[in-house]
Design a protein around this motif. Sequence first.
Motif, PDB file in Angstrom:
ATOM      1  N   ASP A 163       6.291  -7.642  10.802  1.00  0.00           N
ATOM      2  CA  ASP A 163       6.546  -6.216  10.734  1.00  0.00           C
ATOM      3  C   ASP A 163       5.215  -5.460  10.649  1.00  0.00           C
ATOM      4  OD1 ASP A 163       7.682  -3.748  10.501  1.00  0.00           O
ATOM      5  OD2 ASP A 163       8.566  -4.101   8.535  1.00  0.00           O
ATOM      6  N   TRP A 164       4.747  -4.954  11.783  1.00  0.00           N
ATOM      7  CA  TRP A 164       3.456  -4.268  11.848  1.00  0.00           C
ATOM      8  C   TRP A 164       3.484  -2.939  11.123  1.00  0.00           C
ATOM      9  CZ3 TRP A 164      -0.464  -7.108  12.902  1.00  0.00           C
ATOM     10  CH2 TRP A 164      -0.289  -8.247  13.689  1.00  0.00           C
ATOM     11  N   GLN A 165       4.648  -2.296  11.072  1.00  0.00           N
ATOM     12  CA  GLN A 165       4.736  -1.024  10.361  1.00  0.00           C
ATOM     13  C   GLN A 165       4.498  -1.210   8.869  1.00  0.00           C
ATOM     14  OE1 GLN A 165       8.449   0.843  11.310  1.00  0.00           O
ATOM     15  NE2 GLN A 165       7.701   1.639  13.258  1.00  0.00           N
ATOM     16  N   LEU A 166       5.022  -2.284   8.307  1.00  0.00           N
ATOM     17  CA  LEU A 166       4.801  -2.563   6.889  1.00  0.00           C
ATOM     18  C   LEU A 166       3.321  -2.785   6.604  1.00  0.00           C
ATOM     19  CD1 LEU A 166       6.028  -3.056   4.101  1.00  0.00           C
ATOM     20  CD2 LEU A 166       6.271  -5.452   4.728  1.00  0.00           C
ATOM     21  N   ILE A 167       2.651  -3.514   7.479  1.00  0.00           N
ATOM     22  CA  ILE A 167       1.205  -3.734   7.324  1.00  0.00           C
ATOM     23  C   ILE A 167       0.459  -2.409   7.459  1.00  0.00           C
ATOM     24  CG2 ILE A 167      -0.815  -4.818   8.377  1.00  0.00           C
ATOM     25  CD1 ILE A 167       1.029  -7.182   9.063  1.00  0.00           C
ATOM     26  N   PHE A 168       0.867  -1.573   8.396  1.00  0.00           N
ATOM     27  CA  PHE A 168       0.225  -0.274   8.578  1.00  0.00           C
ATOM     28  C   PHE A 168       0.405   0.607   7.346  1.00  0.00           C
ATOM     29  CE2 PHE A 168       0.389   4.190   9.829  1.00  0.00           C
ATOM     30  CZ  PHE A 168      -0.880   4.334  10.355  1.00  0.00           C
ATOM     31  N   PHE A 169       1.638   0.679   6.819  1.00  0.00           N
ATOM     32  CA  PHE A 169       1.898   1.497   5.634  1.00  0.00           C
ATOM     33  C   PHE A 169       1.097   1.003   4.432  1.00  0.00           C
ATOM     34  CE2 PHE A 169       6.298   2.319   7.545  1.00  0.00           C
ATOM     35  CZ  PHE A 169       5.877   3.472   8.161  1.00  0.00           C
ATOM     36  N   GLU A 197      -1.834   3.124   2.540  1.00  0.00           N
ATOM     37  CA  GLU A 197      -1.801   3.381   1.102  1.00  0.00           C
ATOM     38  C   GLU A 197      -3.053   2.839   0.417  1.00  0.00           C
ATOM     39  OE1 GLU A 197       1.093   2.637  -2.758  1.00  0.00           O
ATOM     40  OE2 GLU A 197       1.745   1.980  -0.783  1.00  0.00           O
ATOM     41  N   LEU A 198      -3.501   1.668   0.824  1.00  0.00           N
ATOM     42  CA  LEU A 198      -4.698   1.071   0.233  1.00  0.00           C
ATOM     43  C   LEU A 198      -5.942   1.914   0.523  1.00  0.00           C
ATOM     44  CD1 LEU A 198      -5.918  -1.411  -1.254  1.00  0.00           C
ATOM     45  CD2 LEU A 198      -6.284  -2.407   0.996  1.00  0.00           C
ATOM     46  N   ILE A 199      -6.081   2.370   1.747  1.00  0.00           N
ATOM     47  CA  ILE A 199      -7.242   3.186   2.115  1.00  0.00           C
ATOM     48  C   ILE A 199      -7.233   4.503   1.355  1.00  0.00           C
ATOM     49  CG2 ILE A 199      -8.284   4.513   4.009  1.00  0.00           C
ATOM     50  CD1 ILE A 199      -7.494   2.160   5.855  1.00  0.00           C
ATOM     51  N   GLY A 228      -9.498   7.432  -4.931  1.00  0.00           N
ATOM     52  CA  GLY A 228      -9.772   6.959  -6.284  1.00  0.00           C
ATOM     53  C   GLY A 228     -11.242   7.106  -6.615  1.00  0.00           C
ATOM     54  N   LEU A 229     -12.093   6.688  -5.698  1.00  0.00           N
ATOM     55  CA  LEU A 229     -13.538   6.847  -5.903  1.00  0.00           C
ATOM     56  C   LEU A 229     -13.939   8.323  -5.937  1.00  0.00           C
ATOM     57  CD1 LEU A 229     -14.832   3.961  -3.618  1.00  0.00           C
ATOM     58  CD2 LEU A 229     -14.829   4.039  -6.125  1.00  0.00           C
ATOM     59  N   LEU A 230     -13.339   9.118  -5.063  1.00  0.00           N
ATOM     60  CA  LEU A 230     -13.615  10.557  -5.066  1.00  0.00           C
ATOM     61  C   LEU A 230     -13.173  11.190  -6.385  1.00  0.00           C
ATOM     62  CD1 LEU A 230     -14.581  13.072  -3.496  1.00  0.00           C
ATOM     63  CD2 LEU A 230     -12.227  13.302  -2.667  1.00  0.00           C
ATOM     64  N   THR A 231     -12.036  10.760  -6.901  1.00  0.00           N
ATOM     65  CA  THR A 231     -11.538  11.286  -8.167  1.00  0.00           C
ATOM     66  C   THR A 231     -12.465  10.926  -9.315  1.00  0.00           C
ATOM     67  OG1 THR A 231      -9.269  11.124  -7.362  1.00  0.00           O
ATOM     68  CG2 THR A 231      -9.563  11.327  -9.737  1.00  0.00           C
ATOM     69  N   ILE A 232     -12.973   9.710  -9.326  1.00  0.00           N
ATOM     70  CA  ILE A 232     -13.923   9.306 -10.368  1.00  0.00           C
ATOM     71  C   ILE A 232     -15.169  10.184 -10.313  1.00  0.00           C
ATOM     72  CG2 ILE A 232     -15.487   7.453 -11.096  1.00  0.00           C
ATOM     73  CD1 ILE A 232     -13.271   5.476 -10.276  1.00  0.00           C
ATOM     74  N   TYR A 233     -15.677  10.425  -9.118  1.00  0.00           N
ATOM     75  CA  TYR A 233     -16.863  11.273  -8.965  1.00  0.00           C
ATOM     76  C   TYR A 233     -16.586  12.697  -9.447  1.00  0.00           C
ATOM     77  CZ  TYR A 233     -20.581  13.958  -6.824  1.00  0.00           C
ATOM     78  OH  TYR A 233     -21.621  14.829  -6.612  1.00  0.00           O
ATOM     79  N   PRO A 287       3.937  10.110  -2.353  1.00  0.00           N
ATOM     80  CA  PRO A 287       4.619  11.070  -1.478  1.00  0.00           C
ATOM     81  C   PRO A 287       4.069  11.072  -0.054  1.00  0.00           C
ATOM     82  CG  PRO A 287       4.196  12.089  -3.573  1.00  0.00           C
ATOM     83  CD  PRO A 287       3.485  10.760  -3.582  1.00  0.00           C
ATOM     84  N   SER A 288       2.787  10.839   0.119  1.00  0.00           N
ATOM     85  CA  SER A 288       2.200  10.799   1.454  1.00  0.00           C
ATOM     86  C   SER A 288       2.706   9.592   2.235  1.00  0.00           C
ATOM     87  CB  SER A 288       0.680  10.756   1.354  1.00  0.00           C
ATOM     88  OG  SER A 288       0.114  10.546   2.610  1.00  0.00           O
ATOM     89  N   VAL A 289       2.738   8.438   1.571  1.00  0.00           N
ATOM     90  CA  VAL A 289       3.232   7.231   2.235  1.00  0.00           C
ATOM     91  C   VAL A 289       4.719   7.388   2.559  1.00  0.00           C
ATOM     92  CG1 VAL A 289       3.581   4.743   1.986  1.00  0.00           C
ATOM     93  CG2 VAL A 289       1.479   5.785   1.157  1.00  0.00           C
ATOM     94  N   ASP A 290       5.486   7.978   1.638  1.00  0.00           N
ATOM     95  CA  ASP A 290       6.910   8.208   1.894  1.00  0.00           C
ATOM     96  C   ASP A 290       7.123   9.190   3.042  1.00  0.00           C
ATOM     97  OD1 ASP A 290       7.590   6.450  -0.101  1.00  0.00           O
ATOM     98  OD2 ASP A 290       7.878   8.019  -1.619  1.00  0.00           O
ATOM     99  N   ALA A 291       6.299  10.223   3.112  1.00  0.00           N
ATOM    100  CA  ALA A 291       6.403  11.175   4.225  1.00  0.00           C
ATOM    101  C   ALA A 291       6.103  10.485   5.550  1.00  0.00           C
ATOM    102  CB  ALA A 291       5.449  12.343   4.005  1.00  0.00           C
TER     103      ALA A 291
END
Length: 151
Positions: free
Chosen positions: A2-8, A12-14, A20-25, A69-73
């Motif tokens: 399932d390529w869509q699952l890998i894409f999602f 989400e990971l990216i 996450g790094l931007l938020t820490i900064y 919410p972004s991944v769900d959208a």
Amino acid sequence: MDWQLIFFSTYELILSLTFGLLTIYIATRFINLVFLRMGKEAHANVSIALFTGGLIVCVMILVQGSVLPSVDALRTMVLGQEDISLEIVFISLGYFLAFYSMALVMSMFLIFTSIQIHMYATFDVDEIAEIKADNLAQAVLLTGALLGMTY
């Protein structure tokens, strides 16, 4: 496979790693500008490190809910068209940026307000001055109050 699952999952990971790094900064800059107003002289202060670390954890906890919410959208739009296009990814990224911006601003406001209320309730102690003076007990107390407020 399932390529869509890998894409999602990759999407989400990216988003999680990048923002996450931007938020820490951003949280570190916010803490240094608003509360501590210190330069390089704070690098060996355990109390400042504990306080800063606690605030970053609080901001991360409050902001982390903006990724889903972004991944769900994205999933919903892909299910409607049954294909992943660049336009759908950018629309989903736009939703994420809107959710992330609101969550970041609101979390900073909540943390600032919480600290101000705590400091108002303990008017006889200047917590920030005590933390700058490396008072570990005050750093633990204020960080614990913030973590409690966050949860």
